[in-house]
Design an enzyme around this catalytic site. Sequence first.
Site, PDB file in Angstrom:
ATOM      1  N   LYS A 118     -51.086 -30.784 -12.602  1.00 11.83           N
ATOM      2  CA  LYS A 118     -51.056 -31.306 -11.242  1.00 11.83           C
ATOM      3  C   LYS A 118     -52.189 -30.660 -10.448  1.00 11.83           C
ATOM      4  CE  LYS A 118     -46.907 -33.234 -11.949  1.00 11.83           C
ATOM      5  NZ  LYS A 118     -46.696 -34.708 -12.046  1.00 11.83           N
ATOM      6  N   SER A 155     -49.187 -39.540 -13.773  1.00 11.39           N
ATOM      7  CA  SER A 155     -48.963 -38.893 -12.479  1.00 11.39           C
ATOM      8  C   SER A 155     -50.246 -38.420 -11.807  1.00 11.39           C
ATOM      9  CB  SER A 155     -48.013 -37.705 -12.643  1.00 11.39           C
ATOM     10  OG  SER A 155     -48.621 -36.663 -13.377  1.00 11.39           O
TER      11      SER A 155
END
Length: 260
Positions: A101, A41
Amino acid sequence: MSSNSIGSGIIETIKTIVYALLIAGVFRTLFFQPFWIPSGSMKDTLLIGDFLFVNKMAYGYSQYSCPFAMCPFSGRIMGEEPELGDVVVFRHPTTGSDFIKRVIGLPGDKVQVQDGVLFINGEEVPQVDDGVFVETFEPQGPAGNLPQCSNPSPGLGADCIKQKYIETLPNGVEHSVLDIANTRLDNTPVFTVPEGHFFFMGDNRDNSTDSRVAQGAGGVGFVPFENLIGRADRIMFSSAGRSMLFFWTWRSDRFFKAIE
């Protein structure tokens, strides 16, 4: 050798092990926590198999600073908020898993994605074409997942291609983002980040279940400040294989690489 001497030696060995574990526990709690990248990701900033230490001093300490969230207090002490563009490890608000993230929205910010382009507080975040990111279409990491590609149906061993852009956030932080295809996450409503919370997105924009997806739908949603564990500053080691023991898969060019 007397039985007393043997017994004393065993006790000293046990004490040494206990002290070492205590020191390691204090070090892990107060300073740095190891983190292994399990998914794609955050490509191409972070690749599956990158190993890094998370700087836990960057944002102060919360209950999640201790192993198993055992720190005996709520809220945050010695807290300092992250900046836009920081790459952060945090505890998922509902699943209890650790995620990594990039900070895209601060408290009070309005965040939206339109046609794959990020908008913060109504202003378009500029993207500049940076060519393509190419990787081999093959099982990756211990899970053996295949990467997603913008070129349709590559065979095993062929090139897997993604479009690459350099995005510049309002505070001047530049970082790479990848684009695979038009997806439902390329067009979102306006998210207003609540006080005491942060909005996170993965750099591999079409392959990241992040704050664009509500927690009730399996996403990250808004992340409380308390859930932040630390900032990822540098990759220490990297392996492209299914085990770090497969030395022929080590990525030496990523050893000690700064995270941007």
